[in-house]
Scaffold this active site. Structure first.
Site, PDB file in Angstrom:
ATOM      1  N   PRO A 236      49.779  72.274  65.838  1.00  0.00           N
ATOM      2  CA  PRO A 236      51.216  73.035  65.615  1.00  0.00           C
ATOM      3  C   PRO A 236      52.343  72.204  66.067  1.00  0.00           C
ATOM      4  CG  PRO A 236      50.014  73.758  67.635  1.00  0.00           C
ATOM      5  CD  PRO A 236      49.056  72.705  67.118  1.00  0.00           C
TER       6      PRO A 236
ATOM      7  N   ALA B  70      54.485  77.027  66.362  1.00  0.00           N
ATOM      8  CA  ALA B  70      54.540  78.010  67.229  1.00  0.00           C
ATOM      9  C   ALA B  70      55.290  79.270  66.178  1.00  0.00           C
ATOM     10  CB  ALA B  70      55.282  77.678  68.357  1.00  0.00           C
TER      11      ALA B  70
ATOM     12  N   GLN C   6      49.547  79.588  64.372  1.00  0.00           N
ATOM     13  CA  GLN C   6      49.543  79.685  66.029  1.00  0.00           C
ATOM     14  C   GLN C   6      50.584  80.803  66.256  1.00  0.00           C
ATOM     15  OE1 GLN C   6      52.014  76.875  68.292  1.00  0.00           O
ATOM     16  NE2 GLN C   6      50.232  76.707  69.709  1.00  0.00           N
TER      17      GLN C   6
ATOM     18  N   TYR D  49      54.698  78.561  77.849  1.00  0.00           N
ATOM     19  CA  TYR D  49      55.103  79.807  77.166  1.00  0.00           C
ATOM     20  C   TYR D  49      54.415  81.057  77.840  1.00  0.00           C
ATOM     21  CZ  TYR D  49      57.062  76.414  74.285  1.00  0.00           C
ATOM     22  OH  TYR D  49      57.921  75.141  73.961  1.00  0.00           O
TER      23      TYR D  49
ATOM     24  N   ARG E  50      44.896  77.978  72.081  1.00  0.00           N
ATOM     25  CA  ARG E  50      45.539  76.728  72.914  1.00  0.00           C
ATOM     26  C   ARG E  50      45.772  76.902  74.191  1.00  0.00           C
ATOM     27  NH1 ARG E  50      49.646  72.055  70.708  1.00  0.00           N
ATOM     28  NH2 ARG E  50      47.810  70.967  70.352  1.00  0.00           N
TER      29      ARG E  50
ATOM     30  N   LEU F  13      47.780  62.156  71.738  1.00  0.00           N
ATOM     31  CA  LEU F  13      47.402  60.559  71.403  1.00  0.00           C
ATOM     32  C   LEU F  13      46.119  60.254  70.971  1.00  0.00           C
ATOM     33  CD1 LEU F  13      49.986  59.086  74.101  1.00  0.00           C
ATOM     34  CD2 LEU F  13      50.380  59.565  71.789  1.00  0.00           C
TER      35      LEU F  13
ATOM     36  N   GLY G  83      48.644  65.233  66.084  1.00  0.00           N
ATOM     37  CA  GLY G  83      50.131  65.850  65.782  1.00  0.00           C
ATOM     38  C   GLY G  83      50.829  64.856  65.104  1.00  0.00           C
ATOM     39  N   ARG G  84      51.425  63.709  66.230  1.00  0.00           N
ATOM     40  CA  ARG G  84      52.604  63.052  65.743  1.00  0.00           C
ATOM     41  C   ARG G  84      51.918  61.907  64.861  1.00  0.00           C
ATOM     42  NH1 ARG G  84      54.177  62.138  71.829  1.00  0.00           N
ATOM     43  NH2 ARG G  84      51.991  62.493  71.945  1.00  0.00           N
TER      44      ARG G  84
HETATM   45  C1  LIG Z   1      57.742  67.696  66.643  1.00  0.00           C
HETATM   46  C2  LIG Z   1      56.615  68.578  67.370  1.00  0.00           C
HETATM   47  C3  LIG Z   1      56.434  69.907  67.810  1.00  0.00           C
HETATM   48  C4  LIG Z   1      55.718  70.457  68.399  1.00  0.00           C
HETATM   49  N1  LIG Z   1      55.495  71.901  68.276  1.00  0.00           N
HETATM   50  C5  LIG Z   1      54.530  72.502  69.036  1.00  0.00           C
HETATM   51  C6  LIG Z   1      54.357  73.960  68.881  1.00  0.00           C
HETATM   52  O1  LIG Z   1      54.852  74.685  67.903  1.00  0.00           O
HETATM   53  N2  LIG Z   1      53.250  74.438  69.442  1.00  0.00           N
HETATM   54  C7  LIG Z   1      52.306  73.716  70.299  1.00  0.00           C
HETATM   55  O2  LIG Z   1      51.391  74.461  70.692  1.00  0.00           O
HETATM   56  N3  LIG Z   1      52.322  72.352  70.334  1.00  0.00           N
HETATM   57  C8  LIG Z   1      53.586  71.809  69.875  1.00  0.00           C
HETATM   58  N4  LIG Z   1      53.592  70.357  70.053  1.00  0.00           N
HETATM   59  C9  LIG Z   1      52.815  69.536  70.683  1.00  0.00           C
HETATM   60  C10 LIG Z   1      51.586  68.896  69.718  1.00  0.00           C
HETATM   61  O3  LIG Z   1      51.108  70.041  69.052  1.00  0.00           O
HETATM   62  C11 LIG Z   1      50.614  68.139  70.369  1.00  0.00           C
HETATM   63  O4  LIG Z   1      49.879  68.773  71.140  1.00  0.00           O
HETATM   64  C12 LIG Z   1      51.300  66.938  71.211  1.00  0.00           C
HETATM   65  O5  LIG Z   1      52.203  66.497  70.231  1.00  0.00           O
HETATM   66  C13 LIG Z   1      50.249  65.976  71.548  1.00  0.00           C
HETATM   67  O6  LIG Z   1      49.415  65.371  70.514  1.00  0.00           O
HETATM   68  P1  LIG Z   1      49.670  64.120  69.709  1.00  0.00           P
HETATM   69  O7  LIG Z   1      49.841  63.122  70.550  1.00  0.00           O
HETATM   70  O8  LIG Z   1      48.759  63.988  68.537  1.00  0.00           O
HETATM   71  O9  LIG Z   1      51.182  64.490  68.904  1.00  0.00           O
HETATM   72  C14 LIG Z   1      54.789  69.659  69.287  1.00  0.00           C
HETATM   73  C15 LIG Z   1      54.647  68.233  69.153  1.00  0.00           C
HETATM   74  C16 LIG Z   1      55.726  67.758  68.209  1.00  0.00           C
HETATM   75  C17 LIG Z   1      55.746  66.242  68.243  1.00  0.00           C
END
Ligand SMILES: Cc1cc2nc3c(=O)[nH]c(=O)nc-3n(C[C@H](O)[C@H](O)[C@H](O)COP(=O)(O)O)c2cc1C
Length: 376
Positions: free
Chosen positions: A34, A70, A112, A196, A244, A319, A341-342
């Site tokens: 998410p 979210a 989510q 949260y 989560r 990551l 995610g990213r």
């Molecule tokens: C732009 C952005 C928005 C995010 N929004 C949420 C969110 O809405 N809900 C959530 O649980 N995590 C959120 N996260 C966290 C990601 O879901 C993820 O857990 C985190 O970026 C680590 O994973 P990654 O290294 O693959 O990016 C967000 C992350 C990013 C970069």
């Protein structure tokens, strides 16, 4: 000539079990995490074209399941005024449009469901935006939490929820779950992570209540269990319910991995939760988080170990960026799925690229036929 068959765990379908029926089959084990977009200028919680192309590109990009950002179960539960919600008819219709497109591309759709509690009404996390709580004069609102006071330094004081207030929050989750079903979502991920509202109740750092919603683990987990029960009661029995969590606050005396394992086992046994996405942090303030490649995978691995014998599917996140890295996490049994995610923001076609990298036959890549000449 012999046909060379490539075995990839990442690209082997997986089932998220449900209390009734065969469960939800994902075409592969790459799930989009998410990610809040903070793009709703109208501040009405209605997802728009941006969300369609943002989430849609991940579905076209081969992921097994796409999780929405979210999504507030009530207006005051949104992280920022520009977040998505699922508490009125217009929002529900817009969600339905998203889900229809995700399905058309072969991806499952998870929503989510979130309540930000004392971390609600914050400025969007976008370049040039300030930190902290949006004042009422600028469209912000009063927030709620486990107890009176700011959840973190720099945030406005939240009001501790009364028992009636807690019941309203639980009801809001259930109402949003009903709408999620009507919109066509295949899975719900409750947001129990990142500081949260649900996490604010779980963690001893932020829950110092002395009634039945605080104190020991039984009390601090009560809100999470009541939300899961209320959602499970209205969410169709053939659809999986997930959560989560932040498996640790990374702070001595905070929420931790053993408590997480006990909670998830109980949610599985008592409330039919079958999917846990293992994140961390969000309440620790200055906690030292060892951020690096796959830094939360050991948390997922420990939960996978402790939840063996339950139907719970564990997804690792944080990551996880490379195809071989993801494959290794799954092949070594550290998790059953990965959330991306990213890396998906940088390459919405991450899953198709990963499949090609792992040697999946070109004819079986999870890409739209109209992209076949891209040459993966
Ligand atoms: C732009 C952005 C928005 C995010 N929004 C949420 C969110 O809405 N809900 C959530 O649980 N995590 C959120 N996260 C966290 C990601 O879901 C993820 O857990 C985190 O970026 C680590 O994973 P990654 O290294 O693959 O990016 C967000 C992350 C990013 C970069």
């Amino acid at each position: 000539m012999e046909r060379v068959v490539t075995m990839s765990v990442l690209f082997t379908p997986i089932t998220l079990p449900a209390p009734e029926g065969p469960g939800l089959v994902l075409r592969n084990r790459a799930i989009v995490a998410p990610m809040c977009q903070y793009v709703i200028d109208a501040e009405d919680g209605v997802p728009r074209d941006w969300h369609l192309q943002h989430l849609g590109s991940f579905a076209a990009g081969g992921f097994g399941m796409v999780t929405t950002e979210a999504t507030g179960v009530e207006a005051r539960g949104r992280i920022s005024p520009r977040d998505v919600g699922l508490y009125d008819d217009e929002q529900q219709r817009a969600h339905e449009r998203l889900v229809t497109f995700l399905h058309s591309q072969g991806a499952a759709a998870a929503v989510q469901l979130a309540h930000a509690g004392g971390k609600a009404s914050t400025f969007p996390w976008l370049p040039g935006q300030p930190d902290g709580t949006v004042p009422a004069a600028d469209g912000g609102w009063s927030t709620v939490s486990a107890v009176d006071g700011p959840v973190l330094p720099g945030l406005s004081a939240a009001a501790g929820l009364s028992r009636e207030g807690i019941a309203e929050v639980v009801a809001a989750f259930a109402a949003a779950a009903r709408r999620a079903d009507a919109a066509g979502y295949d899975a719900i991920q409750l947001h129990g992570a990142h500081g949260y509202l649900i996490h604010q109740f779980l963690s001893p750092l932020t829950n110092t209540r002395t009634d039945e919603y605080g104190g020991d683990e039984e009390g601090r987990t009560r809100l999470a269990r009541e939300v899961a029960a209320a959602v499970r009661a209205v969410w169709p029995a053939h659809k999986p319910l997930g959560i989560r969590i932040s498996a640790t606050d990374w702070v001595d005396g905070g929420w931790d991995v053993p408590a997480s394992a006990r909670l998830i086992r109980r949610l599985a046994e008592e409330h039919g939760v079958t999917w846990v996405d293992v994140s961390s942090g969000g309440l620790g303030g200055g906690a030292a988080i060892p951020v690096g490649p796959g830094y939360q995978v050991p948390l997922a691995a420990e939960l996978t170990r402790q939840l063996a014998g339950t139907p719970v599917v564990v997804s690792a996140v944080g990551l996880v960026e490379e195809a071989l890295q993801a494959e290794t996490i799954l092949a070594t049994g550290q998790a059953h799925a990965v959330s991306i995610g990213r890396a998906a923001l940088r390459d919405p076609h991450w899953a198709t690229s990963a499949a090609a990298r792992l040697g999946i036959d070109r004819t079986e890549l999870p890409r739209p036929p109209q992209y076949w000449r891209a040459g993966w």
